[in-house]
Design a protein around this motif. Structure first.
Motif, short mmCIF file in Angstrom:
data_model
loop_
_atom_site.label_atom_id
_atom_site.label_comp_id
_atom_site.label_asym_id
_atom_site.label_seq_id
_atom_site.Cartn_x
_atom_site.Cartn_y
_atom_site.Cartn_z
N UNK A 1 0.86 -1.17 0.00
CA UNK A 1 0.00 0.00 0.00
C UNK A 1 0.90 1.22 0.00
N UNK B 1 3.58 2.42 3.27
CA UNK B 1 3.97 1.34 4.18
C UNK B 1 5.46 1.39 4.49
N UNK C 1 -3.58 12.27 10.10
CA UNK C 1 -3.42 11.53 11.35
C UNK C 1 -1.97 11.51 11.80
N UNK C 2 -1.74 11.57 13.07
CA UNK C 2 -0.41 11.50 13.68
C UNK C 2 0.49 12.67 13.30
N UNK D 1 1.58 7.99 7.28
CA UNK D 1 0.26 8.62 7.29
C UNK D 1 0.20 9.80 6.33
N UNK E 1 -0.13 8.54 2.84
CA UNK E 1 -1.49 8.05 2.57
C UNK E 1 -2.44 9.22 2.32
N UNK F 1 -1.45 10.74 -1.00
CA UNK F 1 -1.74 9.79 -2.07
C UNK F 1 -3.23 9.68 -2.35
N UNK F 2 -4.04 9.72 -1.30
CA UNK F 2 -5.47 9.56 -1.54
C UNK F 2 -6.02 10.78 -2.28
N UNK G 1 3.24 3.46 22.11
CA UNK G 1 2.25 4.08 22.99
C UNK G 1 2.98 4.42 24.28
N UNK H 1 3.89 -0.31 19.12
CA UNK H 1 2.76 -0.44 18.18
C UNK H 1 3.25 -0.95 16.84
N UNK I 1 2.67 -1.76 7.59
CA UNK I 1 2.23 -0.83 8.63
C UNK I 1 2.34 0.57 8.08
N UNK I 2 1.33 1.37 8.38
CA UNK I 2 1.37 2.75 7.88
C UNK I 2 1.58 3.74 9.00
N UNK I 3 1.89 3.23 10.19
CA UNK I 3 2.04 4.15 11.31
C UNK I 3 3.43 4.74 11.38
#
Lengths: 268, 340, 618
Positions: free
Chosen positions: C62, C65, C90-91, C159, C162, C165-166, C261, C336, C615-617
């Protein structure tokens, strides 16, 4: 069946099973921690259904495949970029929850409504495909509900094989107890099939298929209808099983002793 | 007050399966806890024998949909039968076993009569005067306790969660119910394809689940793979113990990559994330690797032991009662020698 | 394989790799392809009547990632998104506090120059009587302006990608296809005419297998390469064209990081930025950024000038996290996600040929990272923006994508930019580290404060030439016999060497807490989540396996972030397991043996491969 089938595949998205999944209660009810950040994939059994549908459509001229999917639009867009390279389909999007905690009957009703509204869909040629269970709710209920709402009462679950017979009837193998298959014949469309693994490997990514699908994927996402599920169960709690076993590790023991211990345990 | 309707389809010999008898216990117990009336609804070619076997269950009435049409396990007839039984009783809660035959129709029947369903529940009991079910989500990664206001509420009960009903048989009076089949029947069940006795390696009622991991087909200490011997060991062990065979996804997938694998394996053997989560009192895992997502395959196994060369094996640490750090080939050869 | 019939597809622009640079390129390009009402302004040459066909192929499953947490002044990004609101991504949070800390070695196990040892003692002594040095760390009272990131943002590149990209996808004017690795460029008569996608349905060695599908040829007037510093397409082009005279890609670092976290009682504020140096080895830099919702992105950089022949990132990361200065914040935290990535630390000196007939390079692989300010994401983005502006201009003028035109439209723009001016200042800023840690720090200060007019001289050997033998490196602490015994023991167990050697020279063992401090294998399972779709060839290949047989260091094993390279119990060349590879590319430069044919490269080849971290975090 010279006119071919109209195959509608119902496929939701689920978090990649390799991720750490933790339930949390939010204002909108139960969900997963960081749900929107978890990478999503097409529900594995629905994926098999889609590949089987594409294969069937390829083999029966005049057939067409739709993929009807409900999920948060942004997440669906991501997943579609992978799926759309695999096989040709036309996408129908419902912008709604993809959560395992959403109700199967509400979801089924929304999907059935979307299927009924597909322009040009010929219900006499309709085969509704999907996974026999999802990797999220895992209820094995949505496909039956869709069938009922669409008035299709020939339904099969745990399907691993679908064969077109010479007379146009469909032979179906369904998984039943003990590794056996129930062998049935249905006279033809319309029918509902909840697929298990099927028989086909995952197709390779094909850039041309992707290009062809994409002409319809983006518009479908843009005109996605927002869906709100009103009803559902009242959850009193969702938990991760916490039992951690005390593992006795037997190391450097002679094989004879291990074997004897196992045999004693088996016969105890 | 919710009336509770227990529903079941009869087996070929007219009896009820163990799973159905377990679901009856669940229905009966819930009815007693709620102080609700219990009714029984049976579907099959002939239902009198099954009804008689339940004569002592305390049901206020037994209803039956029977005839040659209802002998076959298929959606059109089974769904019509369940809907008719519900119509005859007006039950608030309908409970059946999560057998393949019942699972095929129960949610659909619920939808037909305007109800809702929860499937494969692992616990069912009254709490605060309300029926509460437990079921698993995300491939057995987490479980929820839930109740519903909507009625009718159709519930299917996983096998192995309740003791099978074992009350005295007697003579039951069955009220015949006729079922309307909308659109007629276009499906004929033409037969069953069952593995032969020698090939039978999935045995849902077995006392033991034997899980074979990908390690069985990997190169061994002598630098060669011994899939042939692995096959022989596993099959002999299963025949001797009458155990059921489960495998990991990686082992099933290996066959797709053209590697030497065990000939009798199919996707139906797969346990875990994308396979089944069978219920057996004991489980023995051999040569399995992987972490939490894969280990859900033995979520519902009672006593668990594992044989693995890796002492940190994720399948075993914290998940098994005993981990034998040893070569599975050697151990299982010896086990076979010791087994009668 | 040349006889295989390949399908081919015609596009206007084909792009390779979706990172920040490509996000900048496609954001700018798609905006210029349509007017405010979405009506196309330009027409496709390959599909008349349609808007230009622009497609980007990305090897990961994706977009976004497996990348990293970052702090950035985000000047270019803010220019692209006037009124940028971090709450949309986000983030993402504005930088609120900045600290730079020098960490002392609480265990005395790291390699320290004598002068540094003296300084440490002085700081330790001062710490007893003043508050300047607490928890074995000295916080710098002053942060040089070239290191300051305020006003800027901390965010997750995953993030952000993403999010960007979107929007690109949503425009409908470009498509980004994940899970589609690109094998190489297609060159005809000295021109790049497109790319060839990786073959699918092949065995580990690349031979046709079930479901064989030869990689398609994607032909396009312009190929935009932004596949990063270890990307196979950029490296393939460098193999063909070589690097411009005087340029080299010798300096690397592996960033290994986690998203954590933070514990409930952690009082670090959102937007907090911490940079450390000094520990676990003096020249291993560390970072901790506090993102919204008590989440931290943290990690270390293990550089190629760390001349230790058994270096490892994972264990160093654990030692770094458990340093008293950090552990006070992290104890009780929970991992995480986890990941790693190679960074090209050569900066502008590593710049390849930016353009040629039919192609242009952007992003980190084009030498855009500023090694003085330690900033690369915004610079990469900006190179993408500059190329898009140039490309739009050429398209509007109906000009072909020749080297000459791309030089005028893109390279000239880049040369005249602030980015270039800053890159020049930074070009030699890290050279000193090649000679030693103290020289490195002094060099950064010298370059920074003199705006690049004065620089510390360096040591420009290839990474593989820098690696001393294990016996040489440990000569003061371990005898050759002891090392050989450890080596044999590890070989028998099939384990890498570094843990045993580090234990032996005084590194404490890590006490696992099961949530933040876990075994490397558990980190891969809990935080790594590698995806390796079937049917692709191994992408890590040892060019001459016989060379590996004689190799005594095998840093490729120690430094492999995903434990995907392991010793062969049968004594052969190391084994590669594609299903564990996080595509960090560390193996490419952590090899002590030169490539048999390619000068400046090592014996490890990094080819096109699908999947990687899921993972996208990060």
């Amino acid at each position: 069946m010279s006119a071919g089938y109209h195959i509608v595949v119902c496929g939701g998205i689920v978090p990649d099973p390799l991720q750490t999944l933790e339930p949390v209660q939010g204002p909108a009810g139960w969900g997963l921690k960081n749900e929107l950040m978890l990478p999503a994939i097409l529900d594995p059994w629905a994926g098999h259904a889609l590949f089987e549908a594409a294969n069937l459509a390829k083999n029966v001229p005049g057939s067409k495949v739709w993929l009807v999917s409900m999920g948060p639009k942004a997440k669906l867009q991501q997943v579609m970029m992978t799926i759309a390279q695999k096989v040709p389909f036309e996408l129908v999007v419902l912008d709604g929850p993809a959560s395992g905690f959403a109700d199967a009957h509400e979801t089924g009703a929304a999907l059935a409504e979307a299927i009924a509204a597909i322009p040009g869909l010929d219900t006499s040629r309709l085969l509704v495909f999907g996974g026999w269970q999802s990797a999220s709710r895992g209820a094995g209920a949505t496909m039956q509900v869709i069938g009922e709402k669409l008035g299709i009462f020939e339904q099969f679950q745990g399907v691993d094989k679908l064969e077109i017979l010479a007379d146009g009837a469909l032979r179906v193998l369904e998984r039943v107890e003990g590794g056996s298959y129930q062998d049935s014949v249905v006279s033809g469309a319309p029918a509902v099939f909840g697929w298990a693994t099927g028989e086909l490997p995952e197709p390779p990514n094909n850039p041309q298929v992707g290009m062809q699908n994409m002409r319809l994927v983006m518009p479908a996402l843009q005109k996605a209808k927002p869906v709100k599920l009103e009803k559902g169960p009242e959850y009193s709690g969702v938990q991760i099983p916490s039992q951690k076993r005390e593992t006795r590790v037997v190391k450097d023991a002679p094989v004879d002793q291990i074997a004897k211990e196992i045999v004693d345990w088996l016969s105890a | 007050m919710d009336k509770i309707l227990f529903v079941a389809q009869t087996e070929c010999d007219g009896s009820l399966s163990k799973a159905s008898l377990e679901a009856l216990t669940a229905a009966k117990t819930l009815a007693e806890q709620l102080g609700a009336p219990l009714a029984v609804g049976l579907v099959g070619e002939a239902v009198q024998a099954a009804a008689d076997s339940l004569a002592g269950c305390g049901a206020e009435a037994v209803y039956g949909v029977s005839g040659p049409d209802f002998a076959q396990p298929r959606y059109a007839t089974d769904a019509a039968a369940l809907a008719a039984l519900f119509g005859a009783t007006g039950a608030g809660i309908v409970i059946g076993a999560a057998t393949p035959r019942m699972s095929r129709v129960l949610p659909g029947a619920a939808a037909r009569v305007g109800g809702v369903s929860d499937t494969s529940v692992t616990a069912l009991a009254a709490s605060g005067g309300k029926p509460v079910v437990t079921r698993w989500y995300y491939r057995q990664r987490m479980y929820a306790e839930l109740t519903r206001k909507e009625r009718p509420w159709f519930v299917s009960v996983s096998s192995g969660c309740f003791a099978a009903y074992a009350g005295a048989a007697g003579s039951a009076s069955v009220t015949a119910v006729s079922a309307e089949i909308p659109g007629g029947v276009r499906t004929q069940v033409t037969g069953m394809i069952c593995p032969s006795a020698e090939e039978q390696t999935i045995r849902p009622d077995a006392a033991l689940l034997f899980v074979a991991g990908a390690g069985w087909t990997k190169k061994q200490a002598d630098g060669a793979a011994h899939a042939g011997e692995a096959e022989e060991i596993i099959l002999s062990f299963l025949n001797k113990t009458q155990g059921s065979l489960g495998t990991s996804k990686s082992l099933v997938d290996l066959s797709g990559e053209g590697q030497q694998v065990l000939s009798f394996l199919s996707h139906m053997h797969q346990v875990g994330q994308t396979g089944s989560t069978p219920r057996h009192p004991k489980g023995l895992a051999t040569c399995c690797h992987g972490e939490e997502p894969h280990v859900v395959g033995w979520r519902f196994i009672g006593e668990r032991r594992a044989v693995n060369l890796d002492p940190n094996c994720g399948w075993a640490q914290g998940k098994a009662d005993v981990l034998y750090v040893a070569d599975a080939f050697e151990v299982m050869r010896k086990v076979l020698a010791l087994l009668p | 394989m040349s006889e295989i019939e390949r399908q081919s597809m015609e596009l206007d622009i084909v792009c390779v790799g979706f990172g920040p640079a490509m996000a900048g390129f496609l954001t700018t390009l798609t905006r210029g392809l349509a007017d405010e009402n979405g009506a196309p302004l330009l027409e496709s040459a390959v599909m008349p009547g349609m808007p230009p066909q622009v497609i980007c192929y990305e090897r990961a499953d994706d977009i976004g990632f497996g990348v990293s947490g970052v702090v950035s002044k985000a000047r270019g990004i803010k220019e692209s998104f006037p009124g940028f609101d971090p709450a949309q991504v986000p983030m993402c949070a504005p930088v609120t506090h900045e600290t730079v800390a020098y960490l002392l070695d609480p265990h005395g196990a790291s390699r320290r120059q004598e002068l540094l040892g003296l300084a440490d003692k002085a700081l330790g002594f001062a710490g007893k009587y003043t508050s300047c040095c607490r928890d074995q760390a000295f916080e710098l009272p002053y942060i040089p302006p070239f290191l300051c990131k305020e006003p800027g943002y901390v965010f997750s590149i995953g993030q952000f990608n993403q999010w960007a990209g979107s929007q690109v996808m949503g425009s409908g004017l470009a498509q980004i296809w994940p899970s589609m690795p690109v094998a190489r460029v297609i060159m005809e008569e000295g021109k790049v005419v497109g790319v060839r996608l990786a073959d699918q349905g092949v065995d580990k060695k690349g031979n046709p297998d079930a479901c064989f599908m030869p990689g398609m040829d994607i032909r396009a007037a312009l190929t935009v390469i932004g596949d990063g510093p270890v990307g196979p397409v950029g490296r393939n082009l460098d193999e063909i064209l070589g690097l411009p005279e005087g340029n080299s890609q010798r300096d690397w670092a592996l960033g290994m990081k986690m998203v954590v976290d933070l514990p409930e009682d952690c009082d670090l504020p959102e937007g907090y930025v911490l940079h450390t140096f000094g520990y676990p080895e003096p020249d291993i830099f560390g970072f901790l950024y506090v993102l919204p919702d008590r989440v931290a992105s943290l990690g270390i950089f293990v550089p190629s000038w760390l001349d230790i022949p058994v270096r490892t990132a994972y264990r160093y990361l654990q030692h770094w996290m458990t340093h008293p200065y950090l552990w006070k914040h992290l104890k009780g935290g929970k991992m995480r996600s986890w990941g790693a990535k190679s960074l090209l630390e050569s900066g502008r000196r590593g710049e390849p040929h930016l353009v040629g007939d039919g192609f242009a390079r952007i992003g980190e692989g084009s030498g855009s990272t500023n090694v003085l300010t330690g900033s690369g994401v915004d610079e990469a983005w900006t190179t993408g923006v500059m190329l898009a502006e140039g490309v739009l201009k050429l398209m509007k003028q109906n000009q072909p994508f020749t080297k000459y035109n791309l030089e005028r439209a893109y390279v000239k723009r880049r040369r005249e930019s602030e980015l270039e001016a800053e890159a020049k200042i930074a070009e030699k800023a890290r050279d000193g580290f090649g000679k030693g840690f103290i020289q490195g720090l002094a060099g950064m200060a010298l370059s920074g404060f003199t705006t690049g007019r004065l620089n510390m001289p360096g040591d420009h050997r290839d990474p593989n030439q820098r690696v001393p033998s294990i016996e040489e490196y440990y000569s003061a602490r371990l005898s050759a016999q002891e090392i050989e015994a450890i080596r044999e023991e590890c070989a028998a167990k099939g384990e890498p060497l570094h843990d045993a050697l580090m234990d032996r020279v005084g590194w404490p063992s890590i006490e696992y807490d099961g949530q933040l401090l876990v075994s490397h294998q558990d980190a891969l399972l809990m935080g790594g989540k590698v995806q390796a779709p079937g049917g692709y060839a191994d992408h890590v290949v040892f060019a001459d396996p016989n060379v590996c047989l004689k190799c005594r260091e095998r840093i490729c094993i120690d430094m492999c972030s995903g434990q995907a390279i392991a010793p062969d119990p049968e004594g052969g060349a190391p084994l590669f397991d594609r299903e564990k590879c996080v595509h960090c590319g560390a193996c490419v430069w952590n090899c002590s043996k030169p490539h048999p044919t390619e000068p400046g490269r090592t014996n490890v080849e990094f080819r096109a491969g699908a999947g990687g971290l899921h993972s996208v975090e990060n």
